[in-house]
Design a protein around this motif. Structure first.
Motif, PDB file in Angstrom:
ATOM      1  N   GLY A 104      32.539 -16.028  -8.364  1.00 50.93           N
ATOM      2  CA  GLY A 104      32.343 -16.700  -9.399  1.00 50.93           C
ATOM      3  C   GLY A 104      32.052 -15.878 -10.489  1.00 50.93           C
ATOM      4  N   ASN A 105      31.883 -14.697 -10.475  1.00 54.34           N
ATOM      5  CA  ASN A 105      31.949 -13.626 -11.452  1.00 54.34           C
ATOM      6  C   ASN A 105      33.094 -13.493 -11.429  1.00 54.34           C
ATOM      7  N   TYR A 106      34.128 -13.170 -10.809  1.00 50.78           N
ATOM      8  CA  TYR A 106      35.711 -12.963 -10.618  1.00 50.78           C
ATOM      9  C   TYR A 106      36.855 -13.549 -11.152  1.00 50.78           C
ATOM     10  N   ASP A 127      35.195 -15.872 -13.471  1.00 52.11           N
ATOM     11  CA  ASP A 127      34.707 -16.101 -15.382  1.00 52.11           C
ATOM     12  C   ASP A 127      35.692 -14.750 -15.619  1.00 52.11           C
ATOM     13  N   ARG A 128      35.654 -13.662 -15.144  1.00 50.24           N
ATOM     14  CA  ARG A 128      36.359 -12.875 -16.154  1.00 50.24           C
ATOM     15  C   ARG A 128      37.685 -12.408 -16.173  1.00 50.24           C
TER      16      ARG A 128
END
Length: 101
Positions: free
Chosen positions: A95-97, A99-100
């Motif tokens: 999810g963080n990937y 988002d980036r």
């Protein structure tokens, strides 16, 4: 009187995720340019045929059915991809990937 049967995988999916809009699901893979292996694994998860240990149990295979990652629960598809503490950390990173990007 005509009876309508619902495939077990569809019944299970509806319980977990609600009604699925398939046109949107199929577009997600093309939108994120996912390769065929990701599509295949996603298909197997959605249709409850991914070879997790609990799924293989129906073939009477003599194996230990606990999760290989955490060892705390039976390795079912839901546990393996959603409930295991190790895969939860993986999904947070994914999810963080996304988002980036």
């Amino acid at each position: 009187m005509q009876y309508v049967t619902v495939p077990p995988a569809k019944f299970f999916r509806t319980l977990l995720y609600g009604e699925i809009v398939w046109k949107k699901i199929w577009l997600v893979w093309d939108k994120f340019c996912l390769n065929n292996k990701v599509k295949e694994v996603s298909f197997k998860i959605m249709h409850q045929i991914y070879p997790a240990k609990k799924t293989l149990e129906r073939f009477k295979i003599d194996i230990e059915y606990s999760c290989d990652f955490c060892g705390l629960a039976e390795e079912s598809i839901c546990h393996l991809f959603y409930h295991c503490t190790y895969t939860r950390m993986l999904w947070v990173d994914v999810g963080n990937y996304i988002d980036r990007k």
